[in-house]
Design a protein around this motif. Structure first.
Motif, PDB file in Angstrom:
ATOM      1  N   ALA A  19      44.504  40.754  39.698  1.00 37.48           N
ATOM      2  CA  ALA A  19      44.183  39.956  38.517  1.00 37.48           C
ATOM      3  C   ALA A  19      43.745  38.593  39.020  1.00 37.48           C
ATOM      4  O   ALA A  19      44.458  37.593  38.912  1.00 37.48           O
ATOM      5  N   THR A  20      42.551  38.565  39.599  1.00 39.84           N
ATOM      6  CA  THR A  20      42.113  37.409  40.393  1.00 39.84           C
ATOM      7  C   THR A  20      41.012  36.589  39.744  1.00 39.84           C
ATOM      8  O   THR A  20      40.503  35.660  40.378  1.00 39.84           O
ATOM      9  N   GLY A  21      40.620  36.912  38.529  1.00 45.13           N
ATOM     10  CA  GLY A  21      39.535  36.178  37.908  1.00 45.13           C
ATOM     11  C   GLY A  21      38.181  36.480  38.509  1.00 45.13           C
ATOM     12  O   GLY A  21      37.252  35.681  38.398  1.00 45.13           O
ATOM     13  N   GLY A  22      38.072  37.630  39.151  1.00 48.04           N
ATOM     14  CA  GLY A  22      36.781  38.058  39.684  1.00 48.04           C
ATOM     15  C   GLY A  22      36.634  37.979  41.191  1.00 48.04           C
ATOM     16  O   GLY A  22      35.617  38.440  41.715  1.00 48.04           O
ATOM     17  N   THR A  23      37.600  37.423  41.891  1.00 50.46           N
ATOM     18  CA  THR A  23      37.529  37.388  43.345  1.00 50.46           C
ATOM     19  C   THR A  23      37.639  38.809  43.895  1.00 50.46           C
ATOM     20  O   THR A  23      38.646  39.470  43.658  1.00 50.46           O
TER      21      THR A  23
END
Length: 295
Positions: free
Chosen positions: A288-292
């Motif tokens: 759950a990395t914000g898109g990383t």
């Protein structure tokens, strides 16, 4: 009538940097944070996914732990949560939210760096609940050292490793006889496990170890019907940030979504992994990395 259920733009659904510079003593407190963290107080709606589950959440007083406790309670679970002595008021607020949802909340002062306290914590949970359906190993310690490895003292290294690894190991070992088939363990790792920041070298190292521990323990316990998974958050706006990071102004800006997550955005991952909806999922790391992008 306007459609109130339209999806929100995730880049703008929560506060974006630049934030005011703010500094706190460790472990940090929710109240002074600007903007205030969102734990789902006004947004999380339960749907009965964890009815009558007995759960233990370390570091449940604030941040991700508070958001998970709130979500678990609104899904029907009772919650025993740990906090440090100086976090008592934070834990009381989490308990208020759990009880407001109609579930039991049991705050326990516990320093998971100490094996005896870990054993006592599990004994308390079993005494209160009779069993443990979900163990969430969430408590963690970090301290940014921009000067790198030369600035990481032995005492800091010891605190990071004992909090992030020893405590998790002791709690899992002690809790397992009390986790029935169908129960689960959920560990909190981090994007740092895969993309370590040099100023968080010791912390990142432990988060990598949590990934390995999760995958190995999952294989060990699969035949017992106990699932083991982990959540790997990216940057999340919690009290740990102003208490351990030198610059909060642009925190989270490096994520592809351009902002840090709010704790409320992490809680659904834990709910899913704890629920029967994830019955065929074990040994997994939910990113759950914000898109990383991660491996």
């Amino acid at each position: 009538m306007a459609d109130t259920e339209q999806p929100e733009d995730p880049t703008r659904s929560h506060p974006q940097p630049e934030f005011p510079q703010q500094d706190q003593e460790h472990p940090g407190w929710t109240g002074p944070m600007d903007p205030p963290p969102d734990h789902g107080e006004d947004s999380y709606k339960g749907s009965g996914l964890l009815v009558d589950r007995r759960t233990v959440i370390t570091g449940g007083d604030s941040g991700i732990g508070r958001a998970v406790a709130l979500a678990f309670a609104r899904e029907g679970a009772d919650v025993l949560l740990t906090h440090l002595p100086e976090e008592k008021s934070e834990a009381q607020e989490t308990c208020r939210l759990v009880e407001q949802a109609g579930r039991r909340a049991i705050p326990v002062e516990c320093d998971i760096r100490d094996e005896k306290q870990c054993r006592a914590l599990i004994e308390r949970a079993v005494s209160e609940f009779g069993r443990i359906d979900v163990l969430v190993n969430n408590a963690a310690y970090q301290m940014s050292q921009p000067d790198g490895i030369a600035a990481i003292s032995t005492s800091q290294f010891d605190r990071v490793v004992r909090t992030n690894l020893y405590g998790m190991f002791w709690l899992c070992k002690t809790a397992l006889p009390h986790i029935p088939a169908g129960g689960s363990i959920i560990n909190t790792t981090s994007v740092q496990a895969y993309k370590p920041s040099p100023h968080l070298l010791d912390y990142a190292m432990t988060k990598g170890a949590i990934v390995t521990f999760t995958q190995g323990l999952a294989q060990m316990l699969a035949s017992d019907g106990i699932r083991v998974n982990a959540v790997a958050p990216g940057p999340v706006w919690t009290p740990l940030i102003p208490a351990t990071m030198p610059d909060t102004k642009e925190f989270g800006k490096q994520s592809p979504l351009g902002r840090p997550a709010q704790p409320a955005e992490m809680a659904p991952a834990y709910v899913f992994l704890a629920s029967a909806n994830a019955s065929f999922i074990t040994g997994e790391i939910m990113n759950a990395t914000g898109g990383t992008p991660l491996p």
